[in-house]
Design an enzyme around this catalytic site. Structure first.
Site, PDB file in Angstrom:
ATOM      1  N   ASP A 257       0.852  -1.179   0.000  1.00  0.00           N
ATOM      2  CA  ASP A 257       0.000   0.000   0.000  1.00  0.00           C
ATOM      3  C   ASP A 257       0.902   1.247   0.000  1.00  0.00           C
ATOM      4  OD1 ASP A 257      -2.172   1.640  -0.105  1.00  0.00           O
ATOM      5  OD2 ASP A 257      -3.253   0.695   1.543  1.00  0.00           O
TER       6      ASP A 257
HETATM    7  C1  BGC Z   1      -5.068   3.201  -0.042  1.00  0.00           C
HETATM    8  C2  BGC Z   1      -5.253   2.136  -1.107  1.00  0.00           C
HETATM    9  C3  BGC Z   1      -5.050   2.731  -2.473  1.00  0.00           C
HETATM   10  C4  BGC Z   1      -3.694   3.383  -2.540  1.00  0.00           C
HETATM   11  C5  BGC Z   1      -3.372   3.981  -3.889  1.00  0.00           C
HETATM   12  C6  BGC Z   1      -3.815   4.020  -0.240  1.00  0.00           C
HETATM   13  O1  BGC Z   1      -3.811   5.152   0.567  1.00  0.00           O
HETATM   14  O2  BGC Z   1      -5.048   2.563   1.228  1.00  0.00           O
HETATM   15  O3  BGC Z   1      -6.522   1.545  -0.979  1.00  0.00           O
HETATM   16  O4  BGC Z   1      -5.188   1.741  -3.448  1.00  0.00           O
HETATM   17  O5  BGC Z   1      -3.650   4.428  -1.572  1.00  0.00           O
HETATM   18  O6  BGC Z   1      -4.090   5.119  -4.139  1.00  0.00           O
END
Ligand code: BGC
Length: 711
Positions: A257
């Site tokens: 993530d």
């Molecule tokens: C979120 C994810 C997301 C990623 C990319 C993160 O802050 O937890 O769900 O896919 O950002 O945008």
């Protein structure tokens, strides 16, 4: 030798690590210095993957840099959060869950994939499969709700929808199942907090949807930001390598993530970024999203002996193979080339409208005020969510534009051209100002019915949007009570990313609908349901609490030694509220009325390996055609370990004409009655199993029969 192996032999260490590096392209717009860095990174092979860039021209320009100007010409992988639509915005995921319709889940994902692929995107960070039982947690809006069986069906349907039949097709996206795992169980619903979850609950509740996504062929998986029982997921080799790759057989790419690799320092398991990079890579995380830890520190991690070249190569191979499967080597520009308009398939707005109206849950209709009388002449539409197009997009709007939204006000005006419709917001969504209430009250004086549009702003749920108060924000209660005091029929729509607690409202309003955030067609969909053009079919994918003090709340609890009994002091309850929800899982009214009877299991004595037939009669007792939703639950009342009071095993829908009676039948394999045993293998214990069917998980309204599993 395959293309990936041939490439690996030619790659420098830096080029290899570049393939494990994903950078946010939004930097492109933040300044010329950073734009140069990005271009330079792509040219030198230090950046192999991007996120947050879309648009045929924009993606083509950076892809050209990678393909024509980098040493090995390896195409970029471009990812984006295409969650509930890209240009056409569908209902938020929690609302989609209310449809209980895998076909529709697949269709909306397909359209989202087509639109995003036309914009040069090759991978989406979806589906989100976190079972969520605590509405304080803002990301419940992105979840499939509280139930593992539902989340698993969504896993398969969304994966199929995004990926299509062939990942290499120009209109397919690689899907990323996220966030492995138990993110919905964060302590007290607080974003990014730790989740304390037993092994059993992990394996029974939180992991199965991910296993299902792997069975459906999901290309990528994202570990959660959080730690689960003290093990930060970004470094959790036991689950990522042992369970996911080892037991489930996942061969795709693991993407961290956002910044999560560097955040291992904050978790307190790495002394420096080098250790953090090594921990994540060794746990099987192939791509480092935005933290820069891999590109900066994996060379040193190699020198320190913390990682091996073989581990780096294995990750690089997985990334190259994904690019290969996506067809990027054969034609890096195959996405980002919009097909002719004619090839775009069925009308997307129609699909969005259908998805939106099927996501609406009619929570109550106390005085049968709905559907609105066809001859209605005067309507007051009041409240801060009535003309709030931007909010209807929800928490992930991708490329969706607020100006394309049909607001609730616009939808009702279009549906009721003969009716005079007056509108006042009354109060802001979240302000303290009450000066507008008086004007709103005046407006209601001559209305036959008031439609009161209440709820949250889109930003009050989603990531980093946990709340301790689940009530209506700001001064909306003051507005609602002032209007309810008028004694007119009041229909309330609740636009929100979570269930909102408002027992006083459910008691007093004539009808209440959960309208969530329904996307571009929100207004048309709400109007379809209020006017009865569409007979509501949405059902709650979670238990709706009466009060925040009841959460986490879910139907498939384990039995208590002192089960709740009304009026019994030493029973499992609260002094100030019953433990039961405001509305149970599966609740949702129709304008029709259905009666269930004659539940039978056939045969009633079975062996492992058998399949039983569970059938019942459904009768539409009303003069209106409608759709009934039937939930099949099982219970193992005596087992070597306590089993939940109810476990969902199937859902069916029956469309019935006025007065029609029909039979609904499930074929239930006996192996579906097994549970996770000591070694996390399925265990099927002989004995009696109860089968319950109903229109929700309300235990007092279930029909029951039983089967005996022989030794
Ligand atoms: C979120 C994810 C997301 C990623 C990319 C993160 O802050 O937890 O769900 O896919 O950002 O945008």
């Amino acid at each position: 030798m395959g293309r990936s192996d041939a490439l690996l032999q030619k790659m420098t260490l830096e080029e290899k690590i570049g393939q494990l590096n994903m950078v946010a392209a939004s930097r492109v717009v933040t300044g010329p210095g950073e734009l140069r860095d990005l271009q330079e990174g792509i040219r030198t092979g230090r950046i192999g993957n991007l996120l947050n860039l879309w648009g045929a021209d924009e993606t083509r320009a950076v892809q050209r840099l990678a393909v024509e100007e980098s040493g090995l010409g390896i195409p970029l992988l471009m990812g984006l959060d295409v969650i509930h639509g890209h240009h056409t915005i569908f209902p938020v995921s929690l609302a989609e869950a209310c449809q209980f319709a895998p076909d529709l889940w697949e269709k909306t994902a397909r359209v989202a994939a087509e639109e995003a692929a036309e914009d040069g995107v090759a991978l989406t960070f979806a589906p989100m499969l976190d079972v969520a039982r605590d509405p304080r947690w803002g990301r419940i809006i992105e979840s499939p709700g509280e139930d593992t069986w539902v989340a698993s069906r969504m896993a398969a349907a969304k994966t199929r929808g995004f990926q299509g039949r062939d990942l290499a097709a120009p209109n397919s996206l690689a899907a990323t199942a996220k966030h492995l795992c138990a993110y919905g169980a964060v302590t007290a619903g607080r974003e990014y907090a730790s989740a304390e979850v037993s092994e059993r609950t992990l394996h029974e509740t939180y992991l199965p949807p991910f296993a299902e996504s792997v069975r459906a062929g999901v290309a990528a998986i994202m570990p959660a930001f959080i730690d689960v029982s003290g093990a930060p997921m970004t470094a959790n080799a036991k689950l990522l390598q042992g369970w996911l790759r080892g037991i489930v057989g996942f061969e795709g790419v693991l993407i961290s993530d956002y910044n999560a690799v560097a955040e291992l320092l904050n978790h307190g398991v790495a002394a420096d970024l080098v250790e953090a990079a090594a921990l994540a890579l060794n746990a099987g995380v192939d791509i480092d999203m935005t933290s820069g830890a891999y590109i900066q520190c994996l060379p040193e991690a190699l020198d320190r002996g913390l990682v091996t070249m073989a581990t780096i190569d294995a990750s690089v191979r997985r990334v190259l193979e994904l690019k290969e499967r996506l067809g990027l080597f054969d034609d890096p520009y195959r996405r980002g080339s919009p097909p002719a308009q004619a090839a775009r398939g069925p009308d997307r707005r129609e699909l969005a409208r259908d998805a939106a109206r099927k996501a609406i849950v009619l929570l109550s209709n106390r005085t049968a005020v709905l559907p609105l009388a066809p001859k209605i002449k005067r309507l007051a539409i009041v409240g801060p969510l009535a003309a709030a197009p931007g909010e209807m997009l929800g928490s992930w709007a991708s490329a969706g534009k607020p100006e394309d939204v049909v607001s609730i006000l616009e939808g009702l005006k279009a549906a009721l051209p003969q009716c005079q419709i007056d509108h006042a917001a009354g109060v802001d969504i979240d302000g303290q100002e009450i000066g507008g209430i008086a004007a709103a009250i005046d407006l209601c004086a001559s209305a036959e019915v008031v439609v009161l549009c209440l709820g949250e702003s889109a930003g009050m749920s989603g990531e980093a949007a946990s709340r301790t108060d689940l009530g209506l924000p700001g001064r909306q209660r003051a507005l609602a009570e002032a209007i309810l005091d008028l004694g007119k029929p009041v229909v309330v729509t609740l636009s929100s990313g979570r269930p909102l607690t408002a027992p006083w409202l459910f008691e007093r309003a004539d009808a209440v609908l959960a309208t969530w955030f329904l996307g571009h067609e929100a207004g048309h969909a709400v109007a379809d349901v209020l006017t009865g053009t569409f007979n509501p079919t949405g059902r709650l994918p979670l238990s709706w609490p009466r009060d925040v003090g009841q959460v986490p709340i879910f139907y498939n609890e384990l039995p208590s030694g002192r089960p709740y009994a009304p009026g019994v002091h030493y029973s499992s309850t609260y002094l100030d509220l019953p433990p039961t929800p405001q509305f149970p899982f599966g609740h949702g009214l129709s304008y029709s009325r259905f009666a269930l009877s004659d539940l039978r299991c056939k045969p009633t004595r079975v062996k492992a390996g058998d399949t039983i037939e569970v059938s019942l009669a459904v009768h539409n007792e009303s003069p209106l055609a409608g759709e009934a939703t039937l939930f099949l639950f099982a219970r193992d009342p005596v087992a070597s370990i306590p089993r939940p009071l109810l476990e969902l095993k199937g859902v069916q829908k029956a469309v019935l004409a006025a007065g029609e009676r029909t039979e609904v039948t499930w074929r239930l394999p006996i192996k579906d009655l097994s549970f996770v045993g000591a070694n996390f293998e399925p265990v099927l214990e002989p004995g009696r199993f109860e089968i319950h069917v109903g229109q929700s998980a309300d235990p007092s309204r279930l029909l029951s029969c039983a089967v005996e599993l022989m030794t």
